[in-house]
Design an enzyme around this catalytic site. Structure first.
Site, mmCIF file in Angstrom:
data_model
loop_
_atom_site.group_PDB
_atom_site.id
_atom_site.type_symbol
_atom_site.label_atom_id
_atom_site.label_comp_id
_atom_site.label_asym_id
_atom_site.label_seq_id
_atom_site.Cartn_x
_atom_site.Cartn_y
_atom_site.Cartn_z
ATOM 1 C CG ASP A 1 -2.106 0.951 1.107
ATOM 2 O OD1 ASP A 1 -3.044 0.697 0.332
ATOM 3 O OD2 ASP A 1 -2.055 1.980 1.791
ATOM 4 C CE1 TYR B 1 -5.706 6.649 -0.177
ATOM 5 C CE2 TYR B 1 -5.207 7.076 2.132
ATOM 6 C CZ TYR B 1 -5.536 6.189 1.114
ATOM 7 O OH TYR B 1 -5.685 4.862 1.390
ATOM 8 C CG HIS C 1 -4.732 -3.899 0.366
ATOM 9 N ND1 HIS C 1 -3.904 -3.393 -0.614
ATOM 10 C CD2 HIS C 1 -4.728 -2.972 1.358
ATOM 11 C CE1 HIS C 1 -3.441 -2.223 -0.230
ATOM 12 N NE2 HIS C 1 -3.908 -1.948 0.969
#
Length: 456
Positions: free
Chosen positions: A226, A369, A427
């Protein structure tokens, strides 16, 4: 006249093709980066605090009582529509059961004790208190490979607690074992967030390099997924002599040529290979991205706004985090009430939510982000365009957020020494499939050692 026009059109077409080829293959210059940039809330002092302090995770009684009261006093949740399971997001009927378990059966003290079975520490790096786990193997007569492990959102070093014992224990067939340093990214878990804009994955990579230097480890390997994978990739690009190998369970290439190759591959997906269905037809990929990337857009643009509700409501925080952990564990289970969440152990999921709640770090974690995709961060885009020549190993689980085939990955990672593609897993691989995950890290370690031996 027509002949001259034809020559002109041909010349323009050739010129454009040359320009496009140059643009797609042009490697940017390495950006100038400050290795000591200050991110602390307090002004930088002349005397640098280099102490490494033992740390213990604690879920205290006041926090637990407040959390349970907030869960108990939540407003009634809107029930799902008739015939809908998880297609609209978190199934609130299912969530009610999870919230009841969190408030009544989740053993906060026992879970904290379980997390504390590893040695935890904190140290100030560039003004921020960085939390990390460090586990040294006790075995003798084997090589010890220092391994930095980096998580993503919404995780912390907690994500690695099942694989750390495996990685630090010798096994048959390998003449080495790992010494693990699992760090919380700044603003995640028990690591301090910054009050300054600009802390993107490039600068986090510098912080992590300085952390390893603080520990006396100048050369090391990295395992990451990630956001941690992006941080690690930048570290390998900036410090190719210090990062000895990169293992990632979210391998991606963001080089311009890679995007073009993926588009061209859609013209003949049958020629791509056995796993072309993971990326083609592109309309299915785009449909999936549109369906599941709403949170990504919000966190990349307005993380502070959505963070207000998530900071104030443990029920809202749990729903928001659990829904993403579910879809990233199995995106094909939207027809179930759990939406994929039951591929993970519930206590592991609640550990992650509890750590977010205890540290009030949902906003500081989501801001990554916005920083990672900021148009004011040219160093991010420059580093994406520079090949990473550190030996790299990739493992691709079925339900990873994105899939890139090896012929795309080699644009960014020309020394891709190992690649594994699996028809299961997701994930949060270290939690969902810890043994398979650790097996691949060991196999990658062997390939890294071979790579360096061949270069001598």
């Amino acid at each position: 006249m027509l002949k001259h026009i034809s020559w002109l059109v041909a010349a323009v077409a050739i010129g454009y093709a040359v320009f496009l080829t140059y643009s797609l293959h042009r490697v940017p210059e390495m950006p100038q980066l400050d290795p000591n940039r200050w991110w602390g809330k307090e002004p930088q002092q002349k005397e640098v605090d280099t102490s490494i302090r033992p740390f213990k995770i604690e879920f205290n009684d006041t926090m637990i009582a407040d959390l349970k009261q907030r869960i108990k006093n939540r407003r009634p949740l809107t029930p799902p529509l008739d015939g809908i399971n998880s297609e609209y997001g978190m199934n609130t009927a299912y969530l009610e059961k999870l919230l009841s378990y969190w408030a009544e059966k989740y053993d906060f003290k026992k879970r904290a004790e379980l997390l504390n079975r590893f040695p935890h520490y904190k140290t100030k790096i560039q003004g921020l208190d960085i939390h990390f786990i460090r586990v040294k193997p006790t075995a003798k007569n084997v090589k010890v490979l220092p391994l930095l492990m980096l998580h993503g959102w919404p995780s912390s070093s907690k994500e690695f607690d099942k694989v750390i014992p495996i990685l630090t224990t010798p096994r048959d067939g390998y003449d080495f074992v790992f010494e693990v340093t699992a760090a919380d990214l700044p603003g995640f878990g028990f690591s301090e967030g910054t009050n300054k804009p600009g802390l993107n994955p490039v600068h986090i990579g510098i912080i992590m390099k300085n952390l390893m230097k603080r520990l006396g480890i100048n050369k090391f390997y990295i395992q990451a997924g990630d956001w941690g994978s992006q941080v690690a990739t930048h570290m390998a690009t900036i410090y190719p002599d210090d990062v000895l190998g990169l293992h990632t369970n979210m391998p991606l290439s963001s080089m311009p040529i890679s995007s073009v190759k993926i588009l061209l591959g859609s013209l003949a997906p049958s020629l791509i290979g056995d796993h072309s269905h993971r990326i083609y037809p592109l309309k299915n990929l785009f449909r999936y991205l549109v369906r599941e990337s709403g949170y990504f857009h919000i966190q990349s643009t307005k993380p502070d706004t959505v963070g207000v509700g998530l900071t104030d409501s443990p029920s809202g925080l749990a729903a928001y985090i659990m829904e993403k952990m579910a879809i990233c564990s199995n995106r094909d289970q939207l027809h179930t009430p759990h939406g994929g969440l039951e591929n993970l152990e519930l206590d592991d999921v609640l550990d992650t939510v509890t750590i977010q709640w205890v540290n009030n770090c949902i906003v500081t974690s989501m801001r990554l982000y916005a920083e990672g995709y900021s148009t004011t961060a040219p160093e991010v885009y420059a580093l994406h365009g520079i090949p990473t020549r550190v030996p790299t190993a990739a493992i691709k689980f079925l339900y990873e957020v994105m899939y890139h085939p090896d012929w795309v990955l080699r644009d960014k990672f020309p020394n891709l020494v190992r690649s594994t593609t699996l028809e299961f897993g997701g994930h949060f691989a270290a939690l969902q499939t810890p043994k398979v995950f650790a097996d691949d890290v060991f196999a990658a370690g062997a390939e890294f050692l071979k790579f360096h031996e061949s270069k001598k």
